[in-house]
Design an enzyme around this catalytic site. Structure first.
Site, short mmCIF file in Angstrom:
data_model
loop_
_atom_site.label_atom_id
_atom_site.label_comp_id
_atom_site.label_asym_id
_atom_site.label_seq_id
_atom_site.Cartn_x
_atom_site.Cartn_y
_atom_site.Cartn_z
N GLU A 182 0.83 -1.22 0.00
CA GLU A 182 0.00 0.00 0.00
C GLU A 182 0.86 1.27 0.00
OE1 GLU A 182 -4.16 -1.50 1.96
OE2 GLU A 182 -2.85 -0.33 3.24
N GLU A 379 -5.55 -8.20 -1.02
CA GLU A 379 -6.24 -8.00 0.26
C GLU A 379 -7.69 -7.64 -0.01
OE1 GLU A 379 -4.68 -5.38 3.26
OE2 GLU A 379 -2.61 -5.85 2.71
C1 BG6 Z 1 -4.51 -2.84 4.80
C2 BG6 Z 1 -3.15 -3.25 5.28
O1 BG6 Z 1 -4.60 -1.46 4.89
O2 BG6 Z 1 -5.62 -3.22 5.50
C3 BG6 Z 1 -3.13 -4.34 6.34
O3 BG6 Z 1 -2.28 -3.61 4.23
C4 BG6 Z 1 -4.31 -4.12 7.27
O4 BG6 Z 1 -1.89 -4.32 6.98
C5 BG6 Z 1 -5.58 -4.24 6.47
O5 BG6 Z 1 -4.31 -4.98 8.36
C6 BG6 Z 1 -6.85 -4.15 7.27
O6 BG6 Z 1 -6.82 -3.00 8.05
P1 BG6 Z 1 -7.06 -3.07 9.61
O7 BG6 Z 1 -6.80 -1.69 10.08
O8 BG6 Z 1 -8.48 -3.48 9.77
O9 BG6 Z 1 -6.11 -4.06 10.15
#
Ligand code: BG6
Length: 481
Positions: A182, A379
Site C-alpha cells: 500500500e 487483500e
Molecule cells: C490494509 C493493510 O490497509 O488493510 C493491512 O495492508 C491491514 O496491513 C488491512 O491490516 C486491514 O486494516 P485493519 O486496520 O483493519 O487491520
C-alpha cells in the site's frame, strides 16, 4: 453452483503481514520496527499523529504487535491449516528488522533468514506458492528515528541491500513478489509506509513526495535485481485502492473525484507501472503546496524508473469512498486509514467501512483499462466482531456473504476482460489490526483465541468460513455456497 469461470491456475489463497502475526518481536536477533511502537487502541492513529510522538515505548501501555498471534512459534500449524483449505498461494511479508535489525547493517542476520527458509519450505511442502511483500508497514525503527524515514535518500541503499538479500536467497523458490505494501497509503498516514511522523516531517507534503520518489527508485531497483536473477520472476507494486465516486453529477464534485483518484488511487501506480511520472504530477504537487524543484531526483533515477516498471498490480480493496466538495455538511464514515462521506446506498462494517462489492468490479475495470497488466487482489475482507460458541466455533455467515459477493464481482470483471491473477483475502487467520491494534477486529477463516490485551490460549479454531472457502477453492470459484 454458479457459472463463474476463473482461469486455470488462479491463485486462491490468503494474506498476512509479519508485524501483525509473527510476534516474537525480540527473538532470533530481530530489531524493533515501526509496528513495535504502535500501542493497542482505536486511538493509535491519533496518538501517532500527535506532535510529541517520538517512537518510544511506554511501559504502561500494551503493544500488540510484540506478540501478534505468535505465528513465529505456530507457523507449521498455521500453514497446515491453510493447506487444508487448499490454498494455492500464501501472501506474507518478510520483517525487514529480522534480516537487518537496525536496517543499516552491512551483513544480514542469518537467524532471521533461517526463519523464512523454514516458512517458505513449509509452504512448498504443500505446493503453496509463496507471495512475498518485501516491505509491509515494518520499517526498522532506526531508519525512522536516526535517518528520518523514507525522505532520506540513504534508505534507497538500505532497501536495495535488504531486497537483494531476500531475492537472492529465495528467487529459486519464490516467483511472486511485491515491493511495498500500500505504497500510496502515505497520502493519509505516512508513518506506516514511510516512517514519517510530525516530529520528522510528516506534515510537510514535500517530505511525503520525496519519500515516495525514493521508494519508487527502491522498487525499480528491486525489479532490476529480481529480473537479473530470473526474468520469470513476477514483481508487482501494491496499492490501496478505494473506488472513488463523485457524490452527484455536479461537475464540481466530478472534478474533485477525478483529482482525488489521481492523488489517492493512481499516482504511485502510474509511476511504478508506466515507469514515469504522470502528466498531472505538477498540478497534483501544487495542490499540496509542493514544487517539482523542491524534490531531489536525478535523470539516472528517472531512467531507472522507466527501465524497471513492475510486472503486475497488486492491490487491496475493502471499500469505496465518496467525494463531495459542494455541501458544507455531510454524514461521514470511517475507512481504511481514511474517513469520508457516507454513501447512502451502502452498508458499513462494524468499523464503519462501506461495503461495496460492485466497487471491486469497477476497480478491476479501471485498473485493467488504465494499465493493461495483470491484476492481483492481494487483500480484501471483512473486519468483524466474532462471537464463538462454547466450542469456540464461529458461524461467520456475515463474512461468507461479504466474500461471496466480492468473488462474484471478480468473476464479473474477468468477464469484462480483466486479467486477474489471484485473490488472497486479508487476515486469513485472525491477526492484529493495523489501524487499531485490536484482535477483536477479526478477518480470518481461522479463529485465534486471544483478546485485545494479548490474553488467551492462542489455540486455533476453524470458523464456518473455513469450510466454505475450502469448497470455493476446490471448485475454482464455481461453488460459492
Ligand atoms: C490494509 C493493510 O490497509 O488493510 C493491512 O495492508 C491491514 O496491513 C488491512 O491490516 C486491514 O486494516 P485493519 O486496520 O483493519 O487491520
Amino acid at each position: 453452483m454458479s457459472s463463474i469461470d476463473f482461469p486455470d491456475g488462479f491463485l486462491w489463497g490468503g494474506a498476512t503481514a509479519a508485524n501483525q502475526l509473527e510476534g516474537a518481536y525480540r527473538e532470533g536477533g530481530k530489531g524493533l520496527s515501526i509496528a513495535d511502537v504502535l500501542p493497542e487502541g482505536r486511538d493509535r492513529i491519533d496518538l501517532v499523529n500527535k506532535p510529541d510522538f517520538d517512537f518510544s515505548i511506554d511501559p504502561k501501555k500494551f503493544y500488540p504487535n510484540h506478540i501478534g498471534i505468535d505465528h513465529y512459534h505456530h507457523f507449521k500449524e498455521d500453514i497446515a491449516l491453510f493447506a487444508e483449505m487448499g490454498f494455492k498461494c500464501y501472501r506474507f511479508s518478510i520483517a525487514w528488522s529480522r534480516i537487518y535489525p537496525n536496517g543499516d547493517e552491512t551483513e544480514p542476520n542469518e537467524e532471521g533468514l533461517k526463519f523464512y527458509d523454514a516458512l517458505i519450505d513449509e509452504c512448498l511442502k504443500y505446493q503453496i506458492e509463496p507471495v512475498i511483500t518485501i516491505s509491509h508497514y515494518e520499517l526498522p525503527l532506526t531508519l525512522a528515528k536516526k535517518y528520518g524515514g523514507w525522505k532520506n535518500k540513504q534508505l534507497i541503499d538500505f532497501y536495495e541491500r535488504f531486497a537483494r538479500t531476500v531475492l537472492t536467497r529465495y528467487y529459486k523458490k519464490v516467483k511472486y513478489w511485491m515491493t511495498f505494501n500500500e505504497i500510496n497509503s502515505a497520502a493519509h498516514f505516512p508513518v506506516m509506509g514511510q516512517g514519517l511522523v510530525t516530529a520528522n516531517g510528516a506534515d510537510d507534503k514535500k517530505n511525503v513526495y520525496q519519500a515516495w520518489h525514493n521508494q519508487f527508485v527502491g522498487s525499480a531497483k528491486a525489479v532490476k535485481i529480481g529480473h537479473e536473477l530470473d526474468p520469470h520472476l513476477k514483481i508487482g507494486c501494491m496499492i490501496l485502492y478505494a473506488t472513488t465516486y463523485s457524490y452527484d453529477c455536479d461537475p464540481k464534485n466530478q472534478l474533485a473525484a477525478l483529482q482525488d483518484n489521481q492523488a489517492n488511487n493512481f499516482f504511485c501506480a502510474d509511476v511504478q507501472v508506466r515507469g514515469h511520472y504522470p502528466v498531472y504530477t505538477k498540478s497534483l504537487l501544487a495542490r499540496n503546496g509542493v514544487q517539482l524543484s523542491d524534490l531531489d531526483y536525478t535523470q539516472e533515477e528517472l531512467d531507472l524508473l522507466a527501465k524497471y516498471p513492475v510486472d503486475y498490480i497488486g492491490f487491496s480493496y475493502y471499500m469505496s469512498s465518496v467525494v463531495d466538495v459542494t455541501h458544507e455538511k455531510h454524514e461521514t464514515v470511517n475507512g481504511n486509514l481514511m474517513g469520508g462521506v457516507k454513501n447512502p446506498f451502502l452498508k458499513s462494517s462494524d468499523w464503519g467501512w462501506q461495503i461495496d462489492p460492485t466497487g471491486l468490479r469497477i476497480a478491476l475495470n479501471q485498473l485493467s483499462d488504465r494499465y493493461e497488466k495483470p491484476l492481483f487482489i492481494v487483500e480484501n475482507g471483512l473486519g468483524a466482531v466474532d462471537r464463538p460458541d462454547a466450542n469456540h466455533y464461529v458461524a461467520d455467515d456475515y463474512r461468507i456473504d461479504y466474500l461471496r459477493e466480492h468473488i462474484k464481482a471478480i468473476a464479473g470483471a474477468i468477464d469484462d476482460g480483466a486479467d486477474v491473477m489471484g485473490y488472497t483475502p486479508w487476515g486469513c487467520i485472525d491477526l492484529v489490526s493495523a489501524s487499531t491494534g485490536e484482535m477483536s477486529k477479526r478477518y480470518g477463516f481461522i479463529y485465534v483465541d486471544e483478546d485485545n490485551n494479548g490474553q488467551g490460549s492462542f489455540k486455533r479454531y476453524k470458523k464456518k468460513s473455513f469450510d466454505w472457502y475450502k469448497q470455493v477453492i476446490a471448485s475454482n470459484g464455481q461453488d460459492l455456497g
